[in-house]
Structure formats: C-alpha cells, structure tokens
Motif scaffolding. Structure first.
Motif, PDB file in Angstrom:
ATOM      1  N   GLY A 121       0.827  -1.112   0.085  1.00 50.72           N
ATOM      2  CA  GLY A 121       0.104   0.033  -0.108  1.00 50.72           C
ATOM      3  C   GLY A 121       0.857   1.125  -0.076  1.00 50.72           C
ATOM      4  N   LEU A 122       0.462   2.315  -0.625  1.00 48.94           N
ATOM      5  CA  LEU A 122       1.126   3.457  -0.862  1.00 48.94           C
ATOM      6  C   LEU A 122       0.487   4.586   0.132  1.00 48.94           C
ATOM      7  CD1 LEU A 122       3.315   5.170  -2.105  1.00 48.94           C
ATOM      8  CD2 LEU A 122       1.630   5.478  -4.029  1.00 48.94           C
ATOM      9  N   THR A 123       1.050   4.794   1.295  1.00 47.63           N
ATOM     10  CA  THR A 123       0.501   5.683   2.410  1.00 47.63           C
ATOM     11  C   THR A 123       1.735   6.933   2.758  1.00 47.63           C
ATOM     12  OG1 THR A 123       1.267   4.236   4.160  1.00 47.63           O
ATOM     13  CG2 THR A 123      -1.127   4.212   3.164  1.00 47.63           C
ATOM     14  N   SER A 124       1.224   7.956   3.247  1.00 48.03           N
ATOM     15  CA  SER A 124       1.989   8.802   3.580  1.00 48.03           C
ATOM     16  C   SER A 124       2.388   8.591   5.091  1.00 48.03           C
ATOM     17  CB  SER A 124       1.539  10.348   3.325  1.00 48.03           C
ATOM     18  OG  SER A 124       0.429  10.549   4.406  1.00 48.03           O
ATOM     19  N   PHE A 125       3.679   9.520   5.624  1.00 44.99           N
ATOM     20  CA  PHE A 125       4.137   9.427   6.841  1.00 44.99           C
ATOM     21  C   PHE A 125       2.777   9.636   7.783  1.00 44.99           C
ATOM     22  CE2 PHE A 125       5.443  11.333  10.799  1.00 44.99           C
ATOM     23  CZ  PHE A 125       6.485  10.173  11.299  1.00 44.99           C
ATOM     24  N   THR A 126       2.074  10.924   7.473  1.00 42.50           N
ATOM     25  CA  THR A 126       1.122  11.381   8.196  1.00 42.50           C
ATOM     26  C   THR A 126      -0.101  10.240   8.349  1.00 42.50           C
ATOM     27  OG1 THR A 126       1.395  13.506   7.359  1.00 42.50           O
ATOM     28  CG2 THR A 126      -0.812  13.046   8.392  1.00 42.50           C
ATOM     29  N   GLU A 127      -0.372   9.693   7.190  1.00 44.55           N
ATOM     30  CA  GLU A 127      -1.479   8.667   7.324  1.00 44.55           C
ATOM     31  C   GLU A 127      -0.931   7.358   8.282  1.00 44.55           C
ATOM     32  OE1 GLU A 127      -3.441   9.331   3.123  1.00 44.55           O
ATOM     33  OE2 GLU A 127      -1.533   8.132   3.144  1.00 44.55           O
ATOM     34  N   ASP A 128       0.222   6.994   8.119  1.00 43.22           N
ATOM     35  CA  ASP A 128       0.819   5.721   8.880  1.00 43.22           C
ATOM     36  C   ASP A 128       0.636   6.253  10.209  1.00 43.22           C
ATOM     37  OD1 ASP A 128       1.430   4.570   6.833  1.00 43.22           O
ATOM     38  OD2 ASP A 128       3.496   5.163   6.427  1.00 43.22           O
ATOM     39  N   MET A 129       0.999   7.331  10.744  1.00 40.89           N
ATOM     40  CA  MET A 129       1.151   7.671  12.149  1.00 40.89           C
ATOM     41  C   MET A 129      -0.380   7.946  12.663  1.00 40.89           C
ATOM     42  SD  MET A 129       4.167   7.508  12.853  1.00 40.89           S
ATOM     43  CE  MET A 129       4.413   6.314  11.716  1.00 40.89           C
ATOM     44  N   ALA A 169      -2.991   6.361  11.794  1.00 44.33           N
ATOM     45  CA  ALA A 169      -3.633   5.164  11.801  1.00 44.33           C
ATOM     46  C   ALA A 169      -3.131   4.381  12.923  1.00 44.33           C
ATOM     47  CB  ALA A 169      -3.202   4.203  10.547  1.00 44.33           C
ATOM     48  N   ARG A 170      -2.085   4.702  13.573  1.00 47.76           N
ATOM     49  CA  ARG A 170      -1.778   4.185  14.839  1.00 47.76           C
ATOM     50  C   ARG A 170      -1.792   5.004  16.107  1.00 47.76           C
ATOM     51  NH1 ARG A 170       1.612   2.843  10.857  1.00 47.76           N
ATOM     52  NH2 ARG A 170       2.632   0.867  10.811  1.00 47.76           N
ATOM     53  N   GLY A 171      -2.885   5.859  15.984  1.00 45.73           N
ATOM     54  CA  GLY A 171      -3.223   6.662  16.942  1.00 45.73           C
ATOM     55  C   GLY A 171      -2.244   7.797  17.399  1.00 45.73           C
ATOM     56  N   MET A 172      -1.408   8.015  16.763  1.00 38.19           N
ATOM     57  CA  MET A 172      -0.271   8.855  16.988  1.00 38.19           C
ATOM     58  C   MET A 172      -0.433  10.170  16.451  1.00 38.19           C
ATOM     59  SD  MET A 172       2.884   6.315  17.254  1.00 38.19           S
ATOM     60  CE  MET A 172       4.070   7.215  18.150  1.00 38.19           C
ATOM     61  N   GLU A 173       0.062  11.486  16.998  1.00 39.41           N
ATOM     62  CA  GLU A 173      -0.190  12.766  16.303  1.00 39.41           C
ATOM     63  C   GLU A 173       1.084  12.970  15.558  1.00 39.41           C
ATOM     64  OE1 GLU A 173      -1.738  15.856  14.841  1.00 39.41           O
ATOM     65  OE2 GLU A 173      -2.748  14.325  16.146  1.00 39.41           O
ATOM     66  N   PRO A 174       1.173  13.159  14.305  1.00 41.34           N
ATOM     67  CA  PRO A 174       2.254  13.360  13.377  1.00 41.34           C
ATOM     68  C   PRO A 174       2.283  14.969  13.323  1.00 41.34           C
ATOM     69  CG  PRO A 174       0.435  12.999  11.877  1.00 41.34           C
ATOM     70  CD  PRO A 174      -0.242  12.838  13.429  1.00 41.34           C
ATOM     71  N   PHE A 217      11.775  21.595  -5.977  1.00 41.20           N
ATOM     72  CA  PHE A 217      11.678  22.138  -4.713  1.00 41.20           C
ATOM     73  C   PHE A 217      12.370  20.941  -3.849  1.00 41.20           C
ATOM     74  CE2 PHE A 217       7.650  24.215  -6.326  1.00 41.20           C
ATOM     75  CZ  PHE A 217       7.880  25.564  -5.850  1.00 41.20           C
ATOM     76  N   PHE A 218      13.315  21.673  -3.060  1.00 40.33           N
ATOM     77  CA  PHE A 218      14.160  20.848  -2.075  1.00 40.33           C
ATOM     78  C   PHE A 218      13.605  20.837  -0.678  1.00 40.33           C
ATOM     79  CE2 PHE A 218      18.226  19.922  -0.046  1.00 40.33           C
ATOM     80  CZ  PHE A 218      18.233  18.532   0.354  1.00 40.33           C
ATOM     81  N   VAL A 219      12.952  19.922   0.013  1.00 40.46           N
ATOM     82  CA  VAL A 219      12.398  20.134   1.303  1.00 40.46           C
ATOM     83  C   VAL A 219      12.993  18.945   2.245  1.00 40.46           C
ATOM     84  CG1 VAL A 219      10.426  20.073   2.788  1.00 40.46           C
ATOM     85  CG2 VAL A 219      10.255  20.687  -0.022  1.00 40.46           C
ATOM     86  N   VAL A 220      13.653  19.643   3.356  1.00 43.85           N
ATOM     87  CA  VAL A 220      14.100  18.533   4.313  1.00 43.85           C
ATOM     88  C   VAL A 220      13.132  18.714   5.632  1.00 43.85           C
ATOM     89  CG1 VAL A 220      16.147  18.154   5.731  1.00 43.85           C
ATOM     90  CG2 VAL A 220      16.331  18.989   3.390  1.00 43.85           C
ATOM     91  N   ARG A 221      12.867  17.751   6.019  1.00 43.46           N
ATOM     92  CA  ARG A 221      11.705  17.752   7.017  1.00 43.46           C
ATOM     93  C   ARG A 221      12.190  16.873   8.151  1.00 43.46           C
ATOM     94  NH1 ARG A 221       5.867  17.296   4.356  1.00 43.46           N
ATOM     95  NH2 ARG A 221       6.947  15.671   3.293  1.00 43.46           N
ATOM     96  N   ILE A 222      11.912  17.104   9.457  1.00 46.09           N
ATOM     97  CA  ILE A 222      12.156  16.036  10.611  1.00 46.09           C
ATOM     98  C   ILE A 222      10.587  15.663  10.771  1.00 46.09           C
ATOM     99  CG2 ILE A 222      12.513  15.601  13.125  1.00 46.09           C
ATOM    100  CD1 ILE A 222      14.676  17.727  12.740  1.00 46.09           C
ATOM    101  N   ARG A 223      10.248  14.309  10.751  1.00 44.85           N
ATOM    102  CA  ARG A 223       8.932  13.744  10.743  1.00 44.85           C
ATOM    103  C   ARG A 223       8.850  13.244  12.391  1.00 44.85           C
ATOM    104  NH1 ARG A 223       6.414  13.737   5.925  1.00 44.85           N
ATOM    105  NH2 ARG A 223       4.617  14.170   7.191  1.00 44.85           N
ATOM    106  N   ASN A 224       8.000  13.990  13.066  1.00 40.36           N
ATOM    107  CA  ASN A 224       7.629  13.427  14.548  1.00 40.36           C
ATOM    108  C   ASN A 224       6.433  12.734  14.640  1.00 40.36           C
ATOM    109  OD1 ASN A 224       9.889  14.959  15.426  1.00 40.36           O
ATOM    110  ND2 ASN A 224       8.941  16.680  14.858  1.00 40.36           N
ATOM    111  N   ALA A 225       6.451  11.699  15.559  1.00 46.29           N
ATOM    112  CA  ALA A 225       5.205  11.134  16.255  1.00 46.29           C
ATOM    113  C   ALA A 225       5.141  11.240  17.535  1.00 46.29           C
ATOM    114  CB  ALA A 225       5.086   9.792  15.786  1.00 46.29           C
ATOM    115  N   ASP A 226       3.855  11.969  18.012  1.00 45.40           N
ATOM    116  CA  ASP A 226       3.683  12.282  19.412  1.00 45.40           C
ATOM    117  C   ASP A 226       4.956  13.137  19.909  1.00 45.40           C
ATOM    118  OD1 ASP A 226       1.573  11.277  19.485  1.00 45.40           O
ATOM    119  OD2 ASP A 226       2.032   9.442  20.400  1.00 45.40           O
ATOM    120  N   SER A 227       5.595  13.969  18.874  1.00 43.10           N
ATOM    121  CA  SER A 227       6.494  15.191  19.190  1.00 43.10           C
ATOM    122  C   SER A 227       8.035  14.562  19.298  1.00 43.10           C
ATOM    123  CB  SER A 227       6.226  15.880  20.738  1.00 43.10           C
ATOM    124  OG  SER A 227       4.811  16.647  20.307  1.00 43.10           O
TER     125      SER A 227
END
Length: 243
Positions: free
Chosen positions: A87-95, A97-102, A131-141
């Motif tokens: 399945g093709l999902t985003s980080f936001t969708e994954d988190m 789905a686990r009840g975590m806040e992205p 566009f070059f984008v660098v992001r830190i992805r957090n789950a529950d901060s």
C-alpha cells in the motif's frame, strides 16, 4: 529470584534471564522509559555472574527492547512501529492509523537544480528546478525520521513551505485534485550521518533504515523523490510473502 532459573535446563541461563526480563516488561514491572535494575542488582537477584547478566541485557538492547544511556543506566524502549510493505501511504497517514499525532519541522525549503541522478529519476530536462524540502517527521513530538524530498517545480509551481507542513499526498489529492498512482521504493541499512544523528537525537554510530521512494501520479508522471532516514530503534518494516 534464583528459583525462577532452571540451572539444569538445556536452555542457557542468559536466555532464561532474557525471557524473565521480557515478561517483567510485558507485565509492566519494568515500564517504558524507566530504568531496569543494574547489572549488579540483577546478578544478585538471579545468583549469577554479572557477565551472564550483561550478555542477556546486551541481547535485549540489540533487539530494541532496551536501550543504554552512558552513565545513567539501561531503560525500557518504546515498542517499534511496524510498517507493512504494501500500500502507498504517507507518513502522516501511517502515524494517524496508529493513534499517534504526526508533525513536521521544516529545515529547508528552496528551489535548486537537482543532481543528475535525481533529475533522471524524476524525468526532468537539464536545468529544470525542483523544490528541495528537508523535514523532520515526528510522532507524538518524538523524531522518527528525516526526509529529503525533491518535487519538480513544473508539476506544482505554486507549492509553498506552509503547504508541506502536513501530508504531501493529502495536499496533492485534496487541493490539486490529482490521483496518486504508484511508487518504486528501495531500502537499505546504514549508520546514521553526523548531521542526521543530531536531528534524530541518536548517537553517531546508531543504525538507521534508509528508504528511497519515487512516487508517480496515475498518468505516469513522477511528482516526488524522497530519501527518508528512519530511526532503526523505533521502526521496523513487515513484508508478507506468498508462494
């Protein structure tokens, strides 16, 4: 506690100790984020050598159940998040789905001429910008991954930094009304770079999982190439294989 061990068993003592520690974690005698007893205390409890206890703890650290902090002790780790490789999902969708806040922290957002290999994968002509984008992805901060994303400017010329604070996939489907088709993904293990280790809050010798994904719209146009570095102590990938 030595009565818990079967010293005449064919199962090695250090493995028996591992299983007892696992059980204590499961029963929350040892809680997530808290220290377990020291090697000295455990060796006294089990009436075994500290070397035997150290072997048990090292195995549990290597498996990701425990982690060490120099000068402070050994702690119970957070369970790793399982990510199915389907399945093709985003980080936001994954988190979510686990009840975590992205959440995301944008470190860079700029237009650049991409390296040759990136331009080739995105089917771009020489001189075209991304566009070059660098992001830190957090789950529950808590930092889970750092993403370096290349998005062709010609595909989304009006993209801005505020829009990519959340899910790029949701933005494409909801705002730009385009359908996402498929992606090609590669995965490898590595040792974290000094720069990424600082942002992910892990030491310089820590293992990480690196995933390179090129995503395509339903019409076959590539719209994103992202190189994600995941903390190996917080993430694992699951693949179901059928014959």
């Amino acid at each position: 506690m030595q009565e818990l061990l079967e010293k005449n068993s064919h199962i090695p003592i250090y493995i028996q100790i591992e299983e007892i520690i696992k059980q204590r974690i499961y029963l929350e005698e040892y809680k997530i984020g808290e220290t377990i007893p020291s090697e000295r205390e455990l060796s006294a409890q089990f009436d075994v050598s500290r070397m035997t206890v150290r072997q048990s703890i090292t195995n549990l650290v290597n498996s990701g159940l425990l982690y060490r902090e120099k000068g402070r002790g050994t702690y119970v780790a957070n369970p790793k998040l399982e990510q199915p490789l389907k399945g093709l999902t985003s980080f936001t969708e994954d988190m979510r789905a686990r009840g975590m806040e992205p959440s995301s922290k944008v470190l860079r957002f700029e237009k650049i001429i991409p390296p040759v290999d990136i331009a080739r994968d995105l089917m771009m002509e020489p001189g075209e910008e991304v566009f070059f984008v660098v992001r830190i992805r957090n789950a529950d901060s808590k930092p889970m991954a750092i993403e370096k994303t290349y998005i062709p400017v010609k595909v989304y010329p009006e993209l801005d930094e505020k829009q990519i604070m959340g899910s790029l996939y949701a933005l494409i489907e909801a705002k730009f009304h385009q359908k996402i088709g498929n992606a090609v993904q590669q995965m490898e293990a590595a040792i974290v770079s000094k720069e990424d280790g600082k942002f992910l809050q892990i030491n310089q010798t820590a293992p990480v999982l690196i995933i390179k994904r090129t995503s395509y719209l339903s019409d076959g146009r590539p719209f994103e190439l992202v190189r994600s570095t995941y903390r190996a102590d917080r993430y694992k990938f699951i693949s179901e294989i059928k014959r």
